[in-house]
Design a protein around this motif. Structure first.
Motif: not given
Length: 315
Positions: A219-222, A252-254, A257-260
């Motif tokens: 799942m995308a970070a946004n 939910v952890e955004r 350093d990760s796109a997901f």
């Protein structure tokens, strides 16, 4: 007074007898002898039996006050827990009664709209009640065994639910029992639908989490996902009927350093404590087969233009 008549023995206070070291050596030798004799010839075994027989009633009598306190404490604890469970059950029953009235009205409207739009009727799902017997022997998987199998027409791939939501899927069927892989198993994946946003995704089992959890991967970070979002089955896999509760988004952890995003969900069903479950029939047999591809007609073949040859090909 003649000296021969005097008592020359020392008073009891000054009587010493054997020395302390001599007593220690004698007692140590006696203890060693008794230990060796008991280990070799079991000479004290009858004495143990007799002493145990005599002491048992005394122990039982001395333990009764402790047992009585435990019984009284357990009674009040169980009474309080039963009252809390009854209150929760009443609230749940009231909520379900309210929802059932709404569902009946929505089902009637849905049937009328489907007839109006000439859509096919919704899929119906048969179910078989079952009871969880025990957990699977493999400690590295999350599986349980239920008391229904081939004799009750259980099929591999059938969804398994309890009163709260989906708990797993039948992965192996035997004549009288079946193996159910729980949704928190690392090999389990289930297509879900976010009821708030309508977005589809796939939930994977995450047994490493405390008590077992689900994770929405890739799942995308946004992505529009918030704690508290309810996830239900999407029904696009042909196994689970749509609309069954699966999980609730817990965290939910955004990370930069990760796109997901890392999305952890809590299962709705009693994955670790279910005793009575329902085994549903897979919905794939009710889905109409995909129509075969139509062969192009002669006119279509004739009207097609020949593709130009690649550069450098011989003319």
């Amino acid at each position: 007074m003649p000296l021969g008549t005097l008592d020359r023995t020392p008073p009891p206070f000054f009587k010493q007898g054997p020395s302390a070291l001599s007593k220690l050596m004698v007692c140590s030798a006696l203890a060693l002898f008794l230990m060796v004799a008991d280990a070799r010839f079991k000479i004290t075994q009858p004495i143990r039996y007799v002493v145990g027989l005599v002491i048992t009633p005394v122990q039982w009598l001395a333990y009764q006050p402790v047992q009585g306190v435990r019984l009284v404490t357990g009674y009040f604890e169980s009474l309080g827990e039963a009252q809390r469970s009854e209150e929760q059950a009443r609230k749940k029953l009231t909520l379900q009664s309210q929802r059932s009235n709404q569902v009946e009205q929505l089902a009637l409207e849905n049937a009328r709209l489907r007839k109006l739009l000439d859509l096919r009727p919704r899929l119906t799902t048969e179910s078989v009640p079952a009871e969880v017997l025990y957990d699977a022997a493999d400690p590295y998987t999350r599986k349980v065994i239920i008391d229904k199998g081939l004799a009750q027409a259980i099929e591999a791939g059938s969804p398994v639910i309890d009163e709260s939501g989906v708990i797993g899927q039948v992965t192996r069927v035997h004549p009288l029992i079946s193996e159910v892989t729980l949704v928190t198993d690392r090999e389990q994946a289930i297509p879900v639908l976010n009821t708030r946003t309508g977005a589809r995704s796939v939930a994977y089992g995450d047994p490493a989490a405390h008590g077992g959890a689900l994770e929405l991967r890739f799942m995308a970070a946004n992505a529009d996902v918030k704690p508290g979002d309810v996830l239900t089955t999407s029904g696009v896999d042909g196994v689970y009927p749509p609309g069954l509760p699966v999980a609730v988004v817990e965290r939910v952890e955004r990370r930069a350093d990760s796109a997901f995003a890392r999305i952890v969900c809590k299962p709705q069903g009693l994955v670790d404590g279910a005793r009575h479950v329902m085994v549903l029939k897979p919905v794939s047999p009710q889905i109409p087969p995909r129509p075969p591809a139509e062969e192009p007609t002669a006119a279509q073949k004739k009207g097609r233009k020949a593709a130009p040859p690649p550069p450098g090909a011989p003319q």
